[in-house]
Design a protein around this motif. Structure first.
Motif, short mmCIF file in Angstrom:
data_model
loop_
_atom_site.label_atom_id
_atom_site.label_comp_id
_atom_site.label_asym_id
_atom_site.label_seq_id
_atom_site.Cartn_x
_atom_site.Cartn_y
_atom_site.Cartn_z
N LYS A 132 0.82 -1.23 0.00
CA LYS A 132 0.00 0.00 0.00
C LYS A 132 0.84 1.26 0.00
CE LYS A 132 -3.45 -1.26 2.98
NZ LYS A 132 -4.56 -0.87 3.84
N ASP A 133 2.01 1.23 0.65
CA ASP A 133 2.88 2.43 0.62
C ASP A 133 3.30 2.73 -0.81
OD1 ASP A 133 2.66 2.65 3.31
OD2 ASP A 133 4.57 1.64 3.75
N PHE A 134 3.73 1.69 -1.48
CA PHE A 134 4.13 1.84 -2.89
C PHE A 134 2.96 2.34 -3.75
CE2 PHE A 134 3.77 -0.57 -6.94
CZ PHE A 134 4.71 0.12 -7.69
N MET A 135 1.81 1.72 -3.57
CA MET A 135 0.64 2.09 -4.38
C MET A 135 0.19 3.53 -4.07
SD MET A 135 -0.14 -0.29 -6.51
CE MET A 135 -1.86 -0.23 -6.94
N ASN A 136 0.25 3.91 -2.79
CA ASN A 136 -0.10 5.30 -2.45
C ASN A 136 0.83 6.29 -3.15
OD1 ASN A 136 -2.43 5.34 -0.75
ND2 ASN A 136 -1.21 4.34 0.84
N VAL A 165 2.33 5.82 -6.03
CA VAL A 165 1.96 5.86 -7.45
C VAL A 165 0.71 6.74 -7.63
CG1 VAL A 165 1.17 4.49 -9.44
CG2 VAL A 165 2.98 3.59 -7.94
N PHE A 166 -0.28 6.55 -6.77
CA PHE A 166 -1.52 7.32 -6.88
C PHE A 166 -1.28 8.80 -6.56
CE2 PHE A 166 -5.42 4.74 -7.62
CZ PHE A 166 -4.82 3.50 -7.77
N ASP A 167 -0.30 9.10 -5.67
CA ASP A 167 0.03 10.51 -5.39
C ASP A 167 0.66 11.16 -6.62
OD1 ASP A 167 -0.90 10.45 -2.83
OD2 ASP A 167 1.05 10.03 -1.91
N LYS A 168 1.51 10.39 -7.28
CA LYS A 168 2.29 10.95 -8.39
C LYS A 168 1.45 11.10 -9.67
CE LYS A 168 6.88 10.72 -10.14
NZ LYS A 168 7.80 9.83 -10.80
N GLU A 169 0.60 10.13 -9.92
CA GLU A 169 -0.18 10.10 -11.16
C GLU A 169 -1.57 10.69 -10.93
OE1 GLU A 169 0.66 9.02 -14.21
OE2 GLU A 169 2.66 8.25 -13.71
N ASP A 170 -2.09 11.33 -11.96
CA ASP A 170 -3.47 11.83 -11.92
C ASP A 170 -4.35 10.76 -12.57
OD1 ASP A 170 -5.64 13.43 -11.68
OD2 ASP A 170 -5.12 14.76 -13.35
N LEU A 204 -5.89 -2.69 -3.13
CA LEU A 204 -6.11 -1.77 -4.25
C LEU A 204 -7.33 -0.89 -4.02
CD1 LEU A 204 -5.73 -0.75 -7.19
CD2 LEU A 204 -7.10 -2.72 -7.92
N LEU A 205 -8.44 -1.49 -3.60
CA LEU A 205 -9.68 -0.70 -3.42
C LEU A 205 -9.52 0.30 -2.29
CD1 LEU A 205 -12.30 -3.51 -4.06
CD2 LEU A 205 -11.86 -1.54 -5.54
N GLU A 206 -8.76 -0.07 -1.26
CA GLU A 206 -8.50 0.89 -0.18
C GLU A 206 -7.74 2.11 -0.71
OE1 GLU A 206 -8.49 -2.10 3.71
OE2 GLU A 206 -6.60 -1.56 2.76
N VAL A 207 -6.73 1.84 -1.51
CA VAL A 207 -5.92 2.95 -2.06
C VAL A 207 -6.75 3.77 -3.05
CG1 VAL A 207 -3.86 3.50 -3.42
CG2 VAL A 207 -3.75 1.70 -1.68
N MET A 208 -7.52 3.09 -3.88
CA MET A 208 -8.38 3.82 -4.84
C MET A 208 -9.35 4.72 -4.09
SD MET A 208 -9.31 0.97 -7.77
CE MET A 208 -10.54 2.01 -8.54
N ASN A 209 -9.98 4.16 -3.04
CA ASN A 209 -10.97 4.95 -2.30
C ASN A 209 -10.31 6.16 -1.63
OD1 ASN A 209 -13.64 5.35 -1.45
ND2 ASN A 209 -13.12 4.56 0.58
N ALA A 210 -9.12 5.93 -1.06
CA ALA A 210 -8.41 7.03 -0.38
C ALA A 210 -8.05 8.14 -1.38
CB ALA A 210 -7.14 6.49 0.28
#
Ligand code: NAD
Ligand code: UDP
Length: 334
Positions: free
Chosen positions: A55-59, A61-66, A100-106
């Motif tokens: 999740k740290d890695f995925m967060n 990626v989601f922070d960096k990308e729109d 994934l869904l947790e990160v997407m929702n956040a």
């Protein structure tokens, strides 16, 4: 805005990334390269190497990308292995979906297109199989994917994350120019194994069972070309982009070919004798799997271009002949 493709270095993911870029999308890829190949990723996509469950890695990626939407291919998918190591499948596939869904929702990303499978239906009660038919998997792989569908459903109810579950039947073929294709180690799928025999890499094909209740006794499957499948993902994304509700669609040709017919078709296409013998049944194989695919055609407007297994096998053979060692023949391989 970008589309994030999870598992974009894999067989189907890499073809979808390629089609997305050809269609003008901005694409980012996440893959841990556990079965995928860096060389398979279109160079116009931004690549992040890491695990969907991290999740740290995925967060980051989601922070960096729109990110506007996610296409999720990242999973293990070898049925016999899942029978021996079910927890490996529930951990990576089902566990990966929860993270994934947790990160997407956040990050307020509310659209996901998901690789589901005919294996969620198990042994069908009727052919062709409709989306509304019972889903009773006969192996942990199918069960892990069905659980992922259900988790997405409840995440839609709770958080409004909309999903399209695409239930693939048998995927085969390669990009016709031979630049990307299927390269699994070990290979377990029928078409690439037949072509390994045609190429002289294996002595013979073993057909798993000829005592099924089918016209020639061998299993019947429904083959769909990987590029047609890739296009269905783009249509599914558009379907969510215009505000439709979550839904599930079968992706198949609605035509069945037996294992013997596939072997004959490959002999025609390659001009090679392809020695074969009959072996015992493989555990967990349903007798016949054919999709009712009119829903995807009608609602998503899906129009598969490859309606002949010879054409599908031809593109796989072109990849095999030009890349006998798969991505080992390509610079930058992992
Ligand atoms: P593949 O193994 O070639 O691709 C999967 C990709 O996901 C690989 O690149 C792998 O490295 C990556 N991956 C796996 N776990 C990951 C994780 N935890 N984090 C990051 N990356 C991860 O498989 P494929 O044949 O391209 O299948 C793609 C999807 O389609 C799978 O979800 C599979 O269940 C589904 N599917 C495939 C078929 C088929 O016939 N190939 C049929 C039905 C459904
Ligand atoms: N198959 C076979 N010999 C092989 C590999 C596969 O006879 O070496 C058969 C398998 O039993 C099934 C069909 O080919 O009937 C398609 O199998 P595959 O693993 O490609 O896809 P699945 O239908 O399991 O998703």
């Amino acid at each position: 805005m970008a589309i994030l493709v999870l598992g974009g270095a894999g067989y189907i993911g890499s073809h979808t990334v390629d089609r997305l870029i050809e269609n003008g999308y901005d694409v980012a890829v996440v893959d841990n390269l556990v079965t995928g190949h860096k060389a398979a990723i279109n160079s116009k996509a931004r690549f992040y190497e890491g695990d969907v469950r991290d999740k740290d890695f995925m967060n980051r990626v989601f922070d960096k990308e729109d990110i506007e939407g996610v296409i999720h291919f990242a999973a293990f998918s070898v049925v016999p292995e899942s029978m021996e190591k079910p927890l490996k499948y529930f951990d990576n596939n089902t566990g990966g979906m929860i993270s994934l869904l947790e990160v997407m929702n956040a990050h307020n990303v509310k659209k996901i297109v998901f690789s589901s499978t005919a294996a969620t239906y198990g042994e069908p009660k009727q052919i062709p199989i409709k989306e509304t038919d019972p889903q009773v998997p006969t192996n942990p792989y199918g069960e892990s994917k069905l659980a992922m569908e259900k988790i997405m459903h409840w995440s839609d109810v709770a958080y409004g994350i909309k999903f399209v579950a695409l239930r693939y039947f048998n995927v085969a073929g390669a990009k016709p120019d031979g630049s990307i294709g299927e390269d699994h180690h070990p290979e377990t799928h029928l078409v690439p194994i037949i072509l390994q025999v045609a190429a002289g890499e294996r002595d013979e094909l073993t057909i798993f069972g000829d005592d099924y209740d089918t016209p020639d006794g061998t299993n019947v499957r429904d083959y769909v070309h990987v590029l047609d499948l890739a296009d269905a993902h783009i249509l599914a994304l558009k379907y969510l982009q215009v505000g439709h509700d979550s839904d599930a669609f079968n992706l198949g040709s609605s035509t069945g070919f037996s294992n013997k017919q596939m072997l004959d078709a490959a002999r025609d296409v390659t001009g090679k004798p392809i020695p074969a013998k009959m072996g015992p049944r493989r555990a967990g194989d349903p007798s016949t799997l054919i999709a009712a695919s009119d829903k995807a055609r009608k609602i998503l407007g899906w129009k598969p271009q490859f309606d002949d297994v010879h054409e599908i096998i031809k593109t796989a053979w072109n990849w095999k002949e030009t890349h006998p060692k798969g991505y080992d023949d390509r610079k930058g391989n992992q």
